[in-house]
Design a protein around this motif. Structure first.
Motif, PDB file in Angstrom:
ATOM      1  N   ALA A 284       0.833  -1.204   0.000  1.00 33.41           N
ATOM      2  CA  ALA A 284       0.000   0.000   0.000  1.00 33.41           C
ATOM      3  C   ALA A 284       0.868   1.254   0.000  1.00 33.41           C
ATOM      4  N   LYS A 285       1.907   1.265   0.856  1.00 36.00           N
ATOM      5  CA  LYS A 285       2.867   2.359   0.894  1.00 36.00           C
ATOM      6  C   LYS A 285       4.236   1.784   0.555  1.00 36.00           C
ATOM      7  N   ILE A 286       4.877   2.399  -0.392  1.00 35.87           N
ATOM      8  CA  ILE A 286       6.098   1.824  -0.955  1.00 35.87           C
ATOM      9  C   ILE A 286       7.323   2.509  -0.352  1.00 35.87           C
ATOM     10  N   ASN A 287       8.258   1.700   0.104  1.00 35.79           N
ATOM     11  CA  ASN A 287       9.598   2.185   0.416  1.00 35.79           C
ATOM     12  C   ASN A 287      10.582   1.088   0.021  1.00 35.79           C
ATOM     13  N   ARG A 288      11.840   1.434   0.091  1.00 36.36           N
ATOM     14  CA  ARG A 288      12.850   0.496  -0.398  1.00 36.36           C
ATOM     15  C   ARG A 288      12.878  -0.785   0.415  1.00 36.36           C
ATOM     16  N   TYR A 289      12.435  -0.720   1.658  1.00 38.07           N
ATOM     17  CA  TYR A 289      12.576  -1.863   2.544  1.00 38.07           C
ATOM     18  C   TYR A 289      11.447  -2.871   2.357  1.00 38.07           C
ATOM     19  N   ASN A 290      10.201  -2.390   2.230  1.00 41.30           N
ATOM     20  CA  ASN A 290       9.147  -3.378   2.022  1.00 41.30           C
ATOM     21  C   ASN A 290       9.159  -3.938   0.607  1.00 41.30           C
ATOM     22  N   LEU A 291       9.760  -3.204  -0.352  1.00 44.00           N
ATOM     23  CA  LEU A 291       9.906  -3.766  -1.698  1.00 44.00           C
ATOM     24  C   LEU A 291      10.817  -4.989  -1.706  1.00 44.00           C
ATOM     25  N   GLU A 292      11.759  -5.028  -0.748  1.00 39.68           N
ATOM     26  CA  GLU A 292      12.682  -6.159  -0.700  1.00 39.68           C
ATOM     27  C   GLU A 292      11.983  -7.469  -0.364  1.00 39.68           C
ATOM     28  N   HIS A 293      10.745  -7.407   0.132  1.00 41.59           N
ATOM     29  CA  HIS A 293       9.979  -8.629   0.379  1.00 41.59           C
ATOM     30  C   HIS A 293       9.430  -9.216  -0.924  1.00 41.59           C
ATOM     31  N   PHE A 294       9.380  -8.426  -1.986  1.00 40.90           N
ATOM     32  CA  PHE A 294       8.802  -8.875  -3.247  1.00 40.90           C
ATOM     33  C   PHE A 294       9.858  -9.141  -4.319  1.00 40.90           C
ATOM     34  N   CYS A 295      11.076  -8.644  -4.116  1.00 42.03           N
ATOM     35  CA  CYS A 295      12.146  -8.840  -5.091  1.00 42.03           C
ATOM     36  C   CYS A 295      13.482  -8.730  -4.380  1.00 42.03           C
ATOM     37  N   THR A 296      14.555  -8.841  -5.129  1.00 41.62           N
ATOM     38  CA  THR A 296      15.888  -8.762  -4.536  1.00 41.62           C
ATOM     39  C   THR A 296      16.173  -7.330  -4.072  1.00 41.62           C
ATOM     40  N   PRO A 297      17.099  -7.152  -3.121  1.00 43.03           N
ATOM     41  CA  PRO A 297      17.445  -5.789  -2.692  1.00 43.03           C
ATOM     42  C   PRO A 297      17.891  -4.886  -3.842  1.00 43.03           C
ATOM     43  N   LYS A 298      18.578  -5.452  -4.797  1.00 40.79           N
ATOM     44  CA  LYS A 298      19.030  -4.658  -5.938  1.00 40.79           C
ATOM     45  C   LYS A 298      17.841  -4.156  -6.746  1.00 40.79           C
ATOM     46  N   LEU A 299      16.897  -5.054  -7.072  1.00 37.12           N
ATOM     47  CA  LEU A 299      15.718  -4.636  -7.827  1.00 37.12           C
ATOM     48  C   LEU A 299      14.840  -3.685  -7.011  1.00 37.12           C
ATOM     49  N   ALA A 300      14.809  -3.902  -5.705  1.00 37.14           N
ATOM     50  CA  ALA A 300      14.034  -2.998  -4.847  1.00 37.14           C
ATOM     51  C   ALA A 300      14.598  -1.582  -4.920  1.00 37.14           C
ATOM     52  N   ALA A 301      15.929  -1.466  -4.905  1.00 40.81           N
ATOM     53  CA  ALA A 301      16.561  -0.149  -4.994  1.00 40.81           C
ATOM     54  C   ALA A 301      16.284   0.497  -6.344  1.00 40.81           C
ATOM     55  N   THR A 303      13.769  -0.178  -8.371  1.00 31.23           N
ATOM     56  CA  THR A 303      12.340   0.129  -8.466  1.00 31.23           C
ATOM     57  C   THR A 303      12.019   1.417  -7.727  1.00 31.23           C
ATOM     58  N   TYR A 304      12.529   1.538  -6.525  1.00 27.78           N
ATOM     59  CA  TYR A 304      12.253   2.723  -5.707  1.00 27.78           C
ATOM     60  C   TYR A 304      12.795   3.983  -6.382  1.00 27.78           C
ATOM     61  N   ASN A 305      14.026   3.917  -6.877  1.00 26.48           N
ATOM     62  CA  ASN A 305      14.623   5.091  -7.530  1.00 26.48           C
ATOM     63  C   ASN A 305      13.855   5.468  -8.801  1.00 26.48           C
ATOM     64  N   TRP A 306      13.399   4.456  -9.552  1.00 24.34           N
ATOM     65  CA  TRP A 306      12.649   4.743 -10.786  1.00 24.34           C
ATOM     66  C   TRP A 306      11.311   5.412 -10.449  1.00 24.34           C
ATOM     67  N   LEU A 307      10.646   4.929  -9.395  1.00 29.81           N
ATOM     68  CA  LEU A 307       9.385   5.540  -8.990  1.00 29.81           C
ATOM     69  C   LEU A 307       9.588   6.992  -8.548  1.00 29.81           C
ATOM     70  N   LYS A 308      10.698   7.251  -7.849  1.00 27.00           N
ATOM     71  CA  LYS A 308      10.976   8.621  -7.410  1.00 27.00           C
ATOM     72  C   LYS A 308      11.168   9.554  -8.598  1.00 27.00           C
ATOM     73  N   ARG A 309      11.671   9.003  -9.698  1.00 28.29           N
ATOM     74  CA  ARG A 309      11.919   9.830 -10.895  1.00 28.29           C
ATOM     75  C   ARG A 309      10.723   9.869 -11.833  1.00 28.29           C
ATOM     76  N   THR A 310       9.674   9.107 -11.503  1.00 30.22           N
ATOM     77  CA  THR A 310       8.522   9.018 -12.415  1.00 30.22           C
ATOM     78  C   THR A 310       7.259   9.419 -11.676  1.00 30.22           C
ATOM     79  N   PRO A 311       7.063  10.698 -11.422  1.00 33.68           N
ATOM     80  CA  PRO A 311       5.895  11.133 -10.646  1.00 33.68           C
ATOM     81  C   PRO A 311       4.571  10.902 -11.353  1.00 33.68           C
ATOM     82  N   SER A 312       4.614  10.598 -12.653  1.00 35.27           N
ATOM     83  CA  SER A 312       3.360  10.389 -13.373  1.00 35.27           C
ATOM     84  C   SER A 312       2.663   9.097 -12.969  1.00 35.27           C
ATOM     85  N   VAL A 313       3.389   8.169 -12.334  1.00 36.53           N
ATOM     86  CA  VAL A 313       2.782   6.891 -11.973  1.00 36.53           C
ATOM     87  C   VAL A 313       2.544   6.769 -10.466  1.00 36.53           C
TER      88      VAL A 313
END
Length: 620
Positions: A284-301, A303-313
């Motif tokens: 529901a609320k995304i941060n780099r740490y809870n994303l690591e439960h769904f993918c690897t730490p590298k992909l979580a990082a 994903t989080y950085n891409w979302l920060k750069r893509t305010p349209s989504v």
């Protein structure tokens, strides 16, 4: 990677083991592709080689302590090193020590936070890799221009000195990025010791590269010339125009919005970005740490950085978390459910538990505490002090005060309430988290030691209570005795017979009569005028002088004793009251001691009644 293949190849070759690149400074306008370039370099270096990636973003750090904290959180290593789990444990330990509840960094006697961080990282690398295995650390700091002067001075001073003292970090490589040019940071690089850092200024996309971008995202109807002119070759702006449904008007040379209000068009996104959205569609609320439960730490990082750069989504929430647009979340979940129904249901279940867990415990740095508390059936603060180190204990103590609703308290003992225990247990099952290694053994050891201490203390308490009870009995007897004496004195003063006066006759010697009688006797013996008669009278007077009667009138008690005066009675009363009050004061003190011993005995019985170790963990 469109338009950045040359720069990516240069950085990869320079940063690998044996490469000659020591420091690279990537600069360019916002959205020009600095972060994307670094992320692609990340992927290449982690996939192969022996690299340790230490990174932070200047926009997220307001002080040197936050820089260190982000270095710790963002640690990534090449897959070949196989130290991912060790890095996660290291990050938890270091984060606790660098950010305790009081807000002061606790690293030891005179060790600076930088030295502490590097020393601990050295120990991890020494213990996790063979002595001959060469590890290449790479320090990456994005948005260097967002750091203040104090932070830059700290990097080039204290942190730089800590790096240089470490043998492991003598071959450390550095990558910095900024929207400002390198001349703005000359002093920083000189202080750091870089005479000529490589300056990589990213240019805008060419016409050919813009065409490639259009074709890659399948926007064949858009004019490359018009897109290039409008976006000025900035890849982020170009993608924003394309992904939001802008259509080029060749006559007006401007962009016209035709975006629909219903759903975001995901068909034009590349596969990698769709993968990012898939991971982000579950929490529901995304941060780099809870994303690591769904993918690897590298992909979580990534994903989080891409979302920060893509305010349209997505949109950024006040506390730094990110919330994905509702329509995108629904589309991605529906797509995943159609393609992989089993996996989609598994992730949906995980997401529901994670959302509840993060709602109850929003501070990600303290998530290890409820996980470790599931190992206990019951615990006290003293027990936590035994099985955890000083910094962990302070974190737990602070956690108990801020999450009272998660615990049940019986005297000095705590336990997770049933609802919280079920939530944390479910979270552990789905996330794979476990209590720290060796915790069960420490709990069992503390239980055995405390049982021996409890029995010894109980025996001492019983002895002390028996002695105090005997002393109370003695005090009662003494008080009763003194109160009886006091009553007798009071009763004697009130007896009517004591008011009757009696004559008391005593015999005393009268010196005058004795002397007079002796004079007459002497005179009768010496003078012829005085005869025997006078001598006899003088002798009688002398004898009478020796036994002169003395009559006194006194008050007599019924027992025959002479009654004392009122002053003497009052004096005796005060003396008896003083002694009685002293005994009563001692009795009150003993009563308090007995009450304290009783409470301590009750606590000991409570502590020995319930095992420390959870029955679930004990049976396992």
């Amino acid at each position: 990677m469109i338009g950045r293949k040359k720069e990516l190849s240069f950085l990869r070759k320079g940063m690998i083991e044996g490469g000659s690149l020591r420091c690279a400074f990537i600069n360019g306008d916002q959205g020009i592709g600095k972060t994307t370039l670094i992320e692609n370099l990340y992927s290449l270096l982690i996939a192969k080689g022996n690299h340790l990636m230490i990174s932070a973003n200047g926009r997220d750090c307001n002080c040197s302590d936050e820089l260190l904290t982000h270095f710790t959180r963002n640690l990534l290593s090449s897959e070949h090193l196989e130290i991912g789990k060790a890095l996660n444990q290291f990050a938890r330990k270091i984060t606790i020590n660098l950010k305790p509840p009081g807000g002061q960094v606790k690293t030891g006697n005179s060790v600076s936070p930088s030295d502490y961080f590097i020393n601990e990282l050295n120990e991890l690398l020494d213990g996790s890799s063979s002595p001959n295995q060469q590890v290449t650390p790479i320090l990456i700091i994005e948005d260097l221009d967002s750091l203040g002067e104090d932070q830059l001075n700290w990097l080039s001073g204290e942190f730089n000195h800590a790096l240089r003292k470490s043998v492991r970090f003598k071959n450390c490589r550095f990558i910095f990025s900024s929207t400002k040019e390198i001349n703005h940071f000359r002093k920083f690089f000189n202080d750091f010791g870089f005479e000529k850092p490589v300056d990589l200024k990213l240019r805008g996309l060419s016409l050919l590269e813009t065409e490639e971008l259009i074709q890659f995202h399948e926007f064949g109807y858009v004019s490359a010339e018009d897109l290039l002119e409008t976006s000025k070759g900035n890849p982020a702006l170009a993608l924003k125009y394309l992904q939001n449904g802008f259509i080029m008007n060749n006559n007006k040379k401007d962009m016209e919005v035709t975006i629909e209000d219903t759903e975001f068009d995901l068909s034009k996104l590349p596969e990698k970005e769709l993968e990012f959205l898939l991971y982000a569609s579950y929490p529901a609320k995304i941060n780099r740490y809870n994303l690591e439960h769904f993918c690897t730490p590298k992909l979580a990082a990534f994903t989080y950085n891409w979302l920060k750069r893509t305010p349209s989504v997505c949109q950024e929430l006040p506390h730094g978390d990110i919330e994905l647009n509702h329509s995108i979340k629904q589309q991605m979940r529906a797509f995943h459910l159609e393609q992989e129904p089993g996996k989609a249901e598994e992730l949906a279940t995980l997401a529901s538990v994670l959302d509840l867990f993060y709602e109850k415990f929003p501070d990600t740095e303290s998530h290890w505490i409820p996980v470790n508390m599931t190992a206990f059936n019951s615990f006290s603060k003293n027990l936590c002090r035994k099985v955890f180190d000083e910094f962990e204990y302070e974190q737990i103590f602070h956690f108990l005060k801020t999450h009272e609703d998660a615990f049940e308290q019986r005297g000095k003992f705590y336990s997770l309430n049933e609802e919280t225990k079920q939530l944390v247990t479910r979270y552990m099952e789905l996330s794979g988290m476990e209590p720290q290694d060796g915790l069960h053994e420490l709990i069992e050891k503390a239980w055995d030691e405390d049982q021996v201490a409890f029995q010894q203390r109980k025996a001492k308490i019983e002895t002390e209570r028996a002695n105090l009870d005997n002393e109370i009995s003695d005090i009662k007897s003494q008080v009763t005795h003194f109160q009886g004496l006091k009553q007798n004195i009071e009763d004697g003063g009130k007896n009517p017979q004591q008011n009757k006066s009696r004559r008391i006759i005593t015999f005393n010697m009268s010196t005058a009569l004795v002397a007079f009688g002796l004079v007459i006797v002497g005179a009768s013996l010496l003078s012829d005028m005085l005869g025997t008669y006078h001598a006899a009278c003088g002798l009688a007077v002398t004898i009478f002088g020796f036994f002169w009667p003395n009559v006194e009138v006194k008050k007599i008690n019924p027992d025959g004793a002479i009654s004392t005066s009122n002053l003497a009675v009052e004096t005796q009363h005060r003396s008896l009251d003083h002694r009685i009050n002293g005994l009563l004061s001692r009795a009150n003190s003993i009563a308090i001691s007995l009450e304290t011993l009783g409470k301590e005995q009750t606590e000991l019985e409570e502590g020995s009644a319930e095992p420390y170790l959870s029955s679930i963990n004990k049976s396992s």
